[in-house]
Write a protein that holds these residues in place. Structure first.
Motif, mmCIF file in Angstrom:
data_model
loop_
_atom_site.group_PDB
_atom_site.id
_atom_site.type_symbol
_atom_site.label_atom_id
_atom_site.label_comp_id
_atom_site.label_asym_id
_atom_site.label_seq_id
_atom_site.Cartn_x
_atom_site.Cartn_y
_atom_site.Cartn_z
ATOM 1 N N LEU A 136 18.946 -73.364 36.881
ATOM 2 C CA LEU A 136 19.929 -74.153 37.434
ATOM 3 C C LEU A 136 19.738 -75.693 37.658
ATOM 4 C CD1 LEU A 136 18.754 -71.057 40.325
ATOM 5 C CD2 LEU A 136 20.894 -72.345 40.118
ATOM 6 N N VAL B 274 22.109 -68.252 46.300
ATOM 7 C CA VAL B 274 22.020 -69.989 45.948
ATOM 8 C C VAL B 274 22.980 -70.149 47.588
ATOM 9 C CG1 VAL B 274 22.689 -72.405 45.015
ATOM 10 C CG2 VAL B 274 21.398 -70.263 43.768
ATOM 11 N N VAL C 158 17.664 -72.887 47.396
ATOM 12 C CA VAL C 158 17.526 -71.465 46.067
ATOM 13 C C VAL C 158 16.358 -69.934 46.100
ATOM 14 C CG1 VAL C 158 17.210 -70.748 43.979
ATOM 15 C CG2 VAL C 158 18.457 -72.884 44.405
#
Length: 204
Positions: free
Chosen positions: A73, A44, A57
């Motif tokens: 996430l 990330v 990501v």
């Protein structure tokens, strides 16, 4: 949050299935992003794009379990599904061709199936064409191997085009972006011998 789907590991770096990773890497390059962190089974990074925080990501779960990283996430950052852009390869599109959609089926793509299974369904899709395998080639072999040299320019141009389209959608919104960056259908060219009346009849 911009998610690129792919497989971790050097052996898959240049494979067709890593198209999503490569588009995210192109965005990171454009935005001078160099700091990546490991969080919730993903790499990330954060970028500031025109004053807005954008999260990049790359799931590290392998393609078939991508949703195990993306779902948590999305909830961690308290994002609406429409704020999640997902970039991935698509065999049903010609090499390098981009298609943006706001919804749809999984299209047989295992990474997308995993997102659906983990509570992420109404995300924005950026599909990048990798074409179909030749008749004598297996689908798995097709997606897990690189393009031959003669097809790389067209493919790499498609990666850059997708990065530009994502930047554009962030600025003008997805609806305008779809109209601007999706390929336009070619209009039918009338045959020389057709009369105006014949063309009118065909369209009524």
């Amino acid at each position: 949050m911009i998610v690129g789907l792919g497989n971790p590991g050097r052996e898959y770096e240049t494979s067709k299935h890593n198209t999503g990773f490569r588009v995210v890497d192109e965005l990171a390059k454009r935005w001078n992003v160099t700091l990546w962190q490991n969080r919730m089974d993903a790499q990330v990074a954060q970028a500031d794009v025109d004053g807005e925080k954008v999260i990049l990501v790359k799931p590290q779960t392998y393609m078939n379990n991508s949703g195990q990283a993306v779902g948590p996430l999305m909830r961690w950052y308290k994002l609406e599904q429409a704020d999640v852009y997902v970039v991935y390869d698509d065999m049903d599109l010609p090499v390098g061709r981009l298609r943006i959609r706001k919804n749809g089926s999984d299209g047989g793509h295992n990474g997308i199936k995993s997102l659906f299974a983990n509570g992420c369904r109404d995300f924005i899709r950026f599909r990048v064409g990798i074409g179909r395998p030749l008749p004598h080639r297996d689908v798995i072999d097709h997606v897990l191997t690189p393009f031959p040299e003669d097809m790389l320019p067209e493919y790499e141009e498609g990666l850059k085009t997708t990065a530009v389209a994502i930047e554009g959608c962030l600025k003008v919104g997805v609806d305008v972006g779809m109209n601007r960056y999706n390929p336009r259908k070619k209009k039918k060219t009338p045959k020389p011998e057709e009369t105006a009346e014949q063309r009118t009849e065909e369209t009524t």
